[in-house]
Design a protein around this motif. Structure first.
Motif, PDB file in Angstrom:
ATOM      1  N   THR A 234       0.851  -0.810   0.094  1.00 32.34           N
ATOM      2  CA  THR A 234      -0.016  -0.205   0.094  1.00 32.34           C
ATOM      3  C   THR A 234       0.629   0.983  -0.132  1.00 32.34           C
ATOM      4  O   THR A 234       0.731   2.426  -0.631  1.00 32.34           O
ATOM      5  N   ALA A 238       0.912   4.455  -3.132  1.00 30.01           N
ATOM      6  CA  ALA A 238       0.940   5.649  -2.659  1.00 30.01           C
ATOM      7  C   ALA A 238       1.985   6.291  -2.988  1.00 30.01           C
ATOM      8  O   ALA A 238       1.398   7.724  -3.517  1.00 30.01           O
ATOM      9  N   ILE A 241       2.103   6.806  -6.882  1.00 30.56           N
ATOM     10  CA  ILE A 241       1.066   7.861  -7.453  1.00 30.56           C
ATOM     11  C   ILE A 241       1.953   9.368  -7.694  1.00 30.56           C
ATOM     12  O   ILE A 241       1.275  10.433  -8.763  1.00 30.56           O
ATOM     13  N   THR A 298      -4.477   6.175 -10.694  1.00 29.39           N
ATOM     14  CA  THR A 298      -4.881   6.338 -10.021  1.00 29.39           C
ATOM     15  C   THR A 298      -5.787   5.993  -9.434  1.00 29.39           C
ATOM     16  O   THR A 298      -5.545   4.843  -8.167  1.00 29.39           O
ATOM     17  N   ILE A 299      -7.147   5.079 -10.047  1.00 30.72           N
ATOM     18  CA  ILE A 299      -7.970   4.555 -10.110  1.00 30.72           C
ATOM     19  C   ILE A 299      -8.189   3.035 -10.348  1.00 30.72           C
ATOM     20  O   ILE A 299      -8.226   2.714  -8.881  1.00 30.72           O
ATOM     21  N   ARG A 302      -6.891   3.314  -6.518  1.00 35.67           N
ATOM     22  CA  ARG A 302      -7.389   3.753  -5.750  1.00 35.67           C
ATOM     23  C   ARG A 302      -7.121   3.450  -4.072  1.00 35.67           C
ATOM     24  O   ARG A 302      -7.029   3.764  -3.164  1.00 35.67           O
ATOM     25  N   LYS A 303      -7.353   2.020  -3.728  1.00 37.43           N
ATOM     26  CA  LYS A 303      -7.579   1.671  -2.786  1.00 37.43           C
ATOM     27  C   LYS A 303      -6.205   1.790  -2.430  1.00 37.43           C
ATOM     28  O   LYS A 303      -6.138   1.545  -0.978  1.00 37.43           O
ATOM     29  N   GLN A 304      -5.604   1.145  -2.689  1.00 43.47           N
ATOM     30  CA  GLN A 304      -4.280   1.651  -1.646  1.00 43.47           C
ATOM     31  C   GLN A 304      -3.895   2.677  -1.706  1.00 43.47           C
ATOM     32  O   GLN A 304      -2.565   1.960  -1.198  1.00 43.47           O
ATOM     33  N   LEU A 305      -4.276   3.514  -2.234  1.00 48.45           N
ATOM     34  CA  LEU A 305      -3.882   5.036  -1.988  1.00 48.45           C
ATOM     35  C   LEU A 305      -4.565   5.069  -0.750  1.00 48.45           C
ATOM     36  O   LEU A 305      -3.988   6.006   0.057  1.00 48.45           O
ATOM     37  N   LEU A 306      -5.405   4.849  -0.678  1.00 46.93           N
ATOM     38  CA  LEU A 306      -6.486   5.127   0.483  1.00 46.93           C
ATOM     39  C   LEU A 306      -6.540   4.579   1.288  1.00 46.93           C
ATOM     40  O   LEU A 306      -5.918   4.922   2.846  1.00 46.93           O
TER      41      LEU A 306
END
Length: 316
Positions: A234, A238, A241, A298-299, A302-306
């Motif tokens: 994760t 992030a 990105i 990014t889409i 997105r889960k890993q970014l959050l």
């Protein structure tokens, strides 16, 4: 007051939820309006794109995309009629303005350069940043705090402060206007961000996992690969990105150090000129296409970014 009541959490009221929701929706709408306007402009004709007052309702046209991907020359009506029927939508569109397509434009090579340089530098920055962050997190590095501050300080100065020295150095080394030179430069700029972000993630991973793996016979590298790296996914996503966004949008160094072979899309798109000035539909079309890869990337993550940006925020 009892211990239970002292540590009780007050749930937000319905009114505060509505106010917060309204603010978030309003912020999202305000943020997306410029993007929607760019997208709409890409489907306008050149006269509609500069009309005043601005046209919200208009007849859609693909002229902007045709102009983006092709170069055109003005010809006489007699010459155009001698060419026979139009061979495609873009050919038909430009002939209406007494022009013919002379060949492809330079947009696609510049777009491919952006893909190679941005993703290449992101991979290198994240790879080096992960190894460096692991070293700072797990080993006793002399003057670790000073070294981390020095690494971070490389992002404190504006790009223009080091632009001239880098330009002179690249000219002597033969790295000007090369994809390799831009990848190395963006990697050097992004690796500081990668180290700082990833060190925080790796610090949150218990050392006991690696120690147990090494007791079972794994080497330090194998323990890192099998225990630390999967749990740091994760954080790596992030970090990737953020590094990609910088490399993808960077303009100052790209304008100074590239002009042809390795030029990226950001300095190229503003130079798209049509008859009588800037070809705004083509510029908007190029901007719209330029946004797609970073949006898709990014889409997908997105889960890993959050999870990554909230990692360690809530602890037991």
């Amino acid at each position: 007051m009892s211990l239970t009541s002292a540590h009780s959490v007050v749930a937000p009221s319905a009114t505060s939820k509505r106010v917060a929701g309204t603010i978030i929706v309003a912020y999202a709408l305000i943020s997306i309006v410029p993007l929607l306007w760019i997208f709409a402009t890409s489907f306008k004709t050149p006269p509609d794109s500069i009309a005043y007052p601005p046209k919200i309702l208009f007849q859609p046209s693909l002229e902007g995309y045709c102009n983006l991907f092709s170069t055109r020359t003005r010809q006489t009506p007699e010459y155009i009629n001698s060419l026979g029927p139009a061979t495609g939508l873009c050919d038909e569109t430009v002939r209406k303005r007494n022009m013919v397509i002379a060949g492809p434009s330079n947009f696609m090579p510049r777009f491919v350069n952006s893909l190679i340089i941005a993703f290449g530098s992101t991979f290198c920055a994240v790879f080096l940043g992960t190894l460096s962050a692991y070293g700072f997190s797990r080993f006793k590095v002399p003057l670790a705090d000073d070294l981390l501050f020095f690494i971070l300080s490389t992002r404190m100065m504006p790009p223009i402060a080091v632009a001239i020295p880098i330009y002179l150095m690249y000219r002597e080394l033969g790295l000007s206007d090369t994809a390799l030179g831009m990848i190395l430069l963006y990697t050097a700029v992004n690796v500081s961000l990668a180290v700082w972000l990833l060190k925080g993630f790796i610090d949150e991973i218990p050392r006991e996992y690696e120690e147990a793996a090494m007791i079972d016979g794994y080497t330090r590298l194998q323990a890192f690969w099998r225990t630390v790296l999967p749990q740091a996914t994760t954080g790596i996503a992030a970090t990737a990105i953020f590094c990609l966004i910088f490399a993808w949008n960077e303009y100052a160094f790209a304008s100074l150090l590239t002009s042809g072979t390795a030029q990226t899309a950001p300095p190229f798109i503003p130079t798209i000129i049509g008859e009588g000035g800037q070809d705004w539909p083509a510029v908007a079309a190029g901007t719209t296409i330029f946004l797609v890869p970073i949006l898709v990337f990014t889409i997908l993550l997105r889960k890993q970014l959050l999870r990554g940006i909230t990692f360690g925020a809530v602890r037991k």
